[in-house]
Design a protein around this motif. Structure first.
Motif, PDB file in Angstrom:
ATOM      1  N   ILE A   9       0.819  -1.207   0.000  1.00 27.50           N
ATOM      2  CA  ILE A   9       0.000   0.000   0.000  1.00 27.50           C
ATOM      3  C   ILE A   9       0.855   1.260   0.000  1.00 27.50           C
ATOM      4  O   ILE A   9       0.588   2.218  -0.738  1.00 27.50           O
ATOM      5  CB  ILE A   9      -0.947  -0.010   1.223  1.00 27.50           C
ATOM      6  CG1 ILE A   9      -1.969  -1.148   1.080  1.00 27.50           C
ATOM      7  CG2 ILE A   9      -1.674   1.317   1.363  1.00 27.50           C
ATOM      8  CD1 ILE A   9      -2.827  -1.359   2.298  1.00 27.50           C
ATOM      9  N   ALA A  10       1.920   1.284   0.820  1.00 32.93           N
ATOM     10  CA  ALA A  10       2.700   2.508   0.996  1.00 32.93           C
ATOM     11  C   ALA A  10       3.691   2.742  -0.131  1.00 32.93           C
ATOM     12  O   ALA A  10       3.881   3.884  -0.572  1.00 32.93           O
ATOM     13  CB  ALA A  10       3.435   2.465   2.340  1.00 32.93           C
ATOM     14  N   PHE A  11       4.338   1.684  -0.651  1.00 31.06           N
ATOM     15  CA  PHE A  11       5.434   1.867  -1.585  1.00 31.06           C
ATOM     16  C   PHE A  11       5.093   1.488  -3.037  1.00 31.06           C
ATOM     17  O   PHE A  11       5.641   2.065  -3.964  1.00 31.06           O
ATOM     18  CB  PHE A  11       6.654   1.061  -1.132  1.00 31.06           C
ATOM     19  CG  PHE A  11       7.235   1.556   0.161  1.00 31.06           C
ATOM     20  CD1 PHE A  11       8.015   2.695   0.199  1.00 31.06           C
ATOM     21  CD2 PHE A  11       6.985   0.887   1.343  1.00 31.06           C
ATOM     22  CE1 PHE A  11       8.558   3.154   1.386  1.00 31.06           C
ATOM     23  CE2 PHE A  11       7.507   1.338   2.548  1.00 31.06           C
ATOM     24  CZ  PHE A  11       8.292   2.477   2.575  1.00 31.06           C
ATOM     25  N   ILE A  12       4.235   0.483  -3.222  1.00 25.66           N
ATOM     26  CA  ILE A  12       3.917   0.059  -4.594  1.00 25.66           C
ATOM     27  C   ILE A  12       2.679   0.783  -5.110  1.00 25.66           C
ATOM     28  O   ILE A  12       2.713   1.459  -6.139  1.00 25.66           O
ATOM     29  CB  ILE A  12       3.725  -1.471  -4.660  1.00 25.66           C
ATOM     30  CG1 ILE A  12       4.996  -2.186  -4.207  1.00 25.66           C
ATOM     31  CG2 ILE A  12       3.348  -1.885  -6.077  1.00 25.66           C
ATOM     32  CD1 ILE A  12       4.893  -3.701  -4.215  1.00 25.66           C
ATOM     33  N   LEU A  13       1.568   0.661  -4.387  1.00 28.21           N
ATOM     34  CA  LEU A  13       0.336   1.330  -4.811  1.00 28.21           C
ATOM     35  C   LEU A  13       0.375   2.819  -4.497  1.00 28.21           C
ATOM     36  O   LEU A  13      -0.285   3.617  -5.163  1.00 28.21           O
ATOM     37  CB  LEU A  13      -0.866   0.682  -4.127  1.00 28.21           C
ATOM     38  CG  LEU A  13      -1.076  -0.811  -4.407  1.00 28.21           C
ATOM     39  CD1 LEU A  13      -2.257  -1.342  -3.604  1.00 28.21           C
ATOM     40  CD2 LEU A  13      -1.301  -1.065  -5.889  1.00 28.21           C
ATOM     41  N   GLN A  14       1.115   3.194  -3.455  1.00 33.72           N
ATOM     42  CA  GLN A  14       1.244   4.590  -3.042  1.00 33.72           C
ATOM     43  C   GLN A  14      -0.115   5.240  -2.781  1.00 33.72           C
ATOM     44  O   GLN A  14      -0.451   6.298  -3.305  1.00 33.72           O
ATOM     45  CB  GLN A  14       2.032   5.391  -4.089  1.00 33.72           C
ATOM     46  CG  GLN A  14       3.447   4.870  -4.311  1.00 33.72           C
ATOM     47  CD  GLN A  14       4.184   5.628  -5.399  1.00 33.72           C
ATOM     48  OE1 GLN A  14       3.872   6.780  -5.679  1.00 33.72           O
ATOM     49  NE2 GLN A  14       5.162   4.979  -6.019  1.00 33.72           N
ATOM     50  N   ILE A  15      -0.906   4.559  -1.979  1.00 35.10           N
ATOM     51  CA  ILE A  15      -2.225   5.075  -1.603  1.00 35.10           C
ATOM     52  C   ILE A  15      -2.309   5.077  -0.070  1.00 35.10           C
ATOM     53  O   ILE A  15      -3.109   4.371   0.523  1.00 35.10           O
ATOM     54  CB  ILE A  15      -3.366   4.232  -2.215  1.00 35.10           C
ATOM     55  CG1 ILE A  15      -3.086   2.729  -2.025  1.00 35.10           C
ATOM     56  CG2 ILE A  15      -3.576   4.551  -3.676  1.00 35.10           C
ATOM     57  CD1 ILE A  15      -4.215   1.833  -2.471  1.00 35.10           C
ATOM     58  N   ARG A  16      -1.462   5.899   0.544  1.00 40.07           N
ATOM     59  CA  ARG A  16      -1.395   5.919   2.011  1.00 40.07           C
ATOM     60  C   ARG A  16      -2.721   6.336   2.624  1.00 40.07           C
ATOM     61  O   ARG A  16      -3.135   5.803   3.647  1.00 40.07           O
ATOM     62  CB  ARG A  16      -0.258   6.845   2.455  1.00 40.07           C
ATOM     63  CG  ARG A  16       1.128   6.345   2.040  1.00 40.07           C
ATOM     64  CD  ARG A  16       2.210   7.366   2.392  1.00 40.07           C
ATOM     65  NE  ARG A  16       3.545   6.903   2.009  1.00 40.07           N
ATOM     66  CZ  ARG A  16       4.059   7.010   0.796  1.00 40.07           C
ATOM     67  NH1 ARG A  16       3.339   7.567  -0.170  1.00 40.07           N
ATOM     68  NH2 ARG A  16       5.271   6.583   0.534  1.00 40.07           N
ATOM     69  N   SER A  17      -3.403   7.303   2.000  1.00 39.84           N
ATOM     70  CA  SER A  17      -4.717   7.702   2.518  1.00 39.84           C
ATOM     71  C   SER A  17      -5.709   6.561   2.368  1.00 39.84           C
ATOM     72  O   SER A  17      -6.591   6.373   3.209  1.00 39.84           O
ATOM     73  CB  SER A  17      -5.221   8.938   1.777  1.00 39.84           C
ATOM     74  OG  SER A  17      -5.361   8.673   0.386  1.00 39.84           O
ATOM     75  N   GLY A  18      -5.565   5.776   1.277  1.00 38.91           N
ATOM     76  CA  GLY A  18      -6.436   4.626   1.082  1.00 38.91           C
ATOM     77  C   GLY A  18      -6.254   3.575   2.145  1.00 38.91           C
ATOM     78  O   GLY A  18      -7.200   2.859   2.507  1.00 38.91           O
TER      79      GLY A  18
END
Length: 623
Positions: free
Chosen positions: A62-71
């Motif tokens: 989530i944090a590094f690949i998709l980069q959707i921290r808010s998600g």
């Protein structure tokens, strides 16, 4: 902090030509394989370590690949809401409150994504795909938790209202928070699915699901691990997924979707060309799901989650526990029902067991759900709302419901002309009938999937108008023929031409049965029915043996499966005997066949009772 996956994503995007969103999803799928290889080598009994590892890998995704921290916080809020409401809200309405809140939260994400995509510069991934998977997992978790409470409070109602699938998913005690988060954020399914129930995850993380694996099949030289090797099975799935992806890259430029709403498409090609083109476009559209779901399933197989039992006779392991798609079954399906059964299979299970059946009224005597308008409407509305808020989704699902109804009309009235109900009498034209059904079904899917691709109402209507709304027109014509003013004559016409069962046809001896023969035949039939009724009456109930499972966190129903299997087979013999009795044409050979079957089933019943007594004795000694 520098992102270690960014360079790989840029390289992958340049080689494959994929957009950034697809590249991120593909990166997650690729990384999940080494992550699963590491996971299956963690100590079998260290449940804490395995759950921490799962959550950590998902956090990296989530944090590094998709980069959707808010998600991530959206998904976490959804998960914690379900965990808290199941723990502290003891109302029978708890599953429904949980369901409604989660669906509304997902709707907000759909609307946010919908408005973001109005900006052509917005190409980043959104959270809706992961949230859709999570909603299925969390709503099924809440219902299973409610079923566990019902099991402890009212077992008679538990047995009466739930089917075998729902019983096997009942949760008798709330798991730890870390185990629950491991289930919610399992990295192998967090982006594209597949969805699965907590019972499957619970038995997987405890490695109980691998208890039937023979010792010689377990890996490890000195210390045997319980999760067996699955590299070859997973590799085959990956190859299949890559094949579907390659086919998509080849066909997509040759059959652009946008061409379907151009004037050239509508005016310069024949009607047959247009409906065939729409079918090919729908096939190309499905390819990306074939690729993503197949590779995602392979990742779950590597971790061990896909394991579904060992057959000691065939010496074969099954790895289809989380299978989500069957491309062969869909592309060769001859009716809408068969195609939908092979598409997004875990979503279908969810809709059936945690939406449709939960809306049905349960008959107190038979325990069977009563069909009605409300369960069907609720299932349709949930499926469309779950996908999003765009009009195209609803247009597709409404059209799908229409052609599914047409399929039932054809199956009830036309199919008996080519094959009898019991399959004993088959027309020489049956293959031609199957071919026509396949062509019509596949072309119909090309038509109804169109709005799912264009999403907007205006362009979807333009697409359908370009082929004269042929599916809708044909469907309403069928409804008029079979439900209009001449419906009775039409149905009689087809009934008179239906094939009769050869098994129930009287042999032509040129003479009528004597009264003595008829009396003997009737007595034999009554004996069979009496035997089957007595045998069914002797079946032990689920409630009797369920006391053995009071201490189990997730209900184990292997023994109950045996009861249901025997019960279903006895009921089958009863139906056959009753059918023969009504027809007055049950032959001596059929009577002997039924007797042999009942004797075999009675033996199975005795074996089951013996194993039940053994378990009961062992429990008494332990107590």
């Amino acid at each position: 902090m520098e992102n270690p996956f960014l360079a790989f994503q840029q390289y992958l995007s340049g080689v494959s030509g994929l957009d950034l969103e697809s590249t991120k999803i593909l990166t997650c799928l690729v990384v999940s394989f080494p992550a699963s290889a590491i996971f299956k080598r963690l100590p079998d009994k260290n449940i804490l370590l395995k759950n921490v590892y799962i959550v950590a890998v998902s956090a990296i995704f989530i944090a590094f690949i998709l980069q959707i921290r808010s998600g991530f916080f959206i998904l976490l809020f959804n998960s914690m809401f379900t965990y808290v409401i199941t723990r502290y809200y003891r109302s029978p309405l708890m599953p429904w409150v949980n369901f409604i809140v989660l669906m509304l939260l997902m709707c907000m994400s759909h609307l946010k994504s919908q408005f973001q995509r109005l900006n052509p510069e917005k190409v980043d991934i959104d959270i809706t795909g992961a949230q859709m998977v999570l909603v299925m997992k969390l709503t099924s978790y809440a219902w299973s938790y409610r079923d566990g409470i019902l099991y402890k409070k009212d077992r008679n109602r538990f047995n009466r209202e739930l089917n075998q699938f729902q019983k096997s998913r009942a949760i008798l005690s709330q798991p730890s928070l870390l185990s629950y988060l491991g289930y919610s954020f399992f990295y192998g399914s967090i982006v594209t699915g597949p969805s699965f129930d907590f019972a499957d995850y619970h038995r997987f993380i405890l490695t109980d699901v691998f208890d039937d694996v023979p010792a010689e099949k377990r890996p490890g030289k000195q210390r045997k691990r319980k999760i067996p090797h699955s590299g070859k099975v997973a590799l085959l799935k990956v190859v299949q997924g890559l094949f579907w992806a390659a086919l998509m890259f080849v066909l997509r430029p040759r059959f652009p979707t946008e061409y379907e709403v151009t004037g050239e498409f509508r005016h310069e090609h024949s009607f047959l060309y247009r409906i065939c083109y729409m079918w090919v476009v729908s096939f190309v559209f499905r390819l990306k799901y074939y690729a993503a779901w197949t590779i995602s399933e392979a990742s779950c197989i590597v971790a061990g989650l896909g394991y579904n039992g060992y057959d000691p006779v065939k010496k074969k392991m099954y790895w289809n526990r989380v299978q989500n798609i069957d491309p062969k079954a869909f592309e060769t399906g001859q009716n809408v029902h068969d195609c939908l059964e092979a598409w997004n299979m875990n979503t279908n299970k969810w809709l059936k067991n945690f939406v449709y059946l939960r809306c049905c009224n349960i008959d107190r005597e038979t325990g069977k759900p009563s069909r009605g308008v409300l369960p069907t409407f609720a299932t349709f509305a949930t499926s469309a709302f779950w996908h999003g808020t765009m009009p195209g989704y609803y247009m597709t699902f409404i059209a799908g419901a229409i052609i599914q109804t047409v399929g039932r009309v054809f199956r009830h009235n036309l199919r008996p002309m080519f094959i009898s109900k019991d399959g004993s009498n088959v027309s020489t034209f049956k293959k031609f009938y199957d071919l026509v059904c396949w062509v019509v079904t596949q072309l119909s899917f090309g038509y109804i999937v169109g709005p799912f691709l264009f999403l907007t109402f205006k362009r979807s209507m333009l697409l359908w108008a370009g082929v004269y709304f042929w599916v809708h027109v044909g469907s309403f014509a069928v409804f008029f023929i079979f439900n209009g003013p001449y419906a009775k004559q039409v149905k009689v016409f087809f009934q008179n031409r239906a094939l009769r069962s050869t098994a129930l046809q009287e042999p032509d001896h040129g003479t009528e049965k004597t009264e003595l023969e008829a009396e003997k035949s009737e007595k034999a039939k009554d004996d069979i029915l009496t035997h089957s009724n007595q045998s069914l009456a002797s079946l032990p109930t689920f409630d009797k043996q369920s006391e053995l499972h009071d201490s189990v966190g997730v209900l184990d129903v292997d023994m109950e499966s045996n009861i249901d299997r025997i019960n279903e087979e006895f009921q089958e013999w009863k139906r056959e005997a009753t059918k023969g009795k009504k027809a007055q044409q049950l032959t001596n050979e059929e009577i002997e066949h039924l007797k042999e079957g009942l004797t075999k089933l009675q033996g199975d019943l005795n074996d089951y009772i013996g194993s039940l007594d053994t378990l009961s004795d062992s429990k008494k000694k332990k107590d």
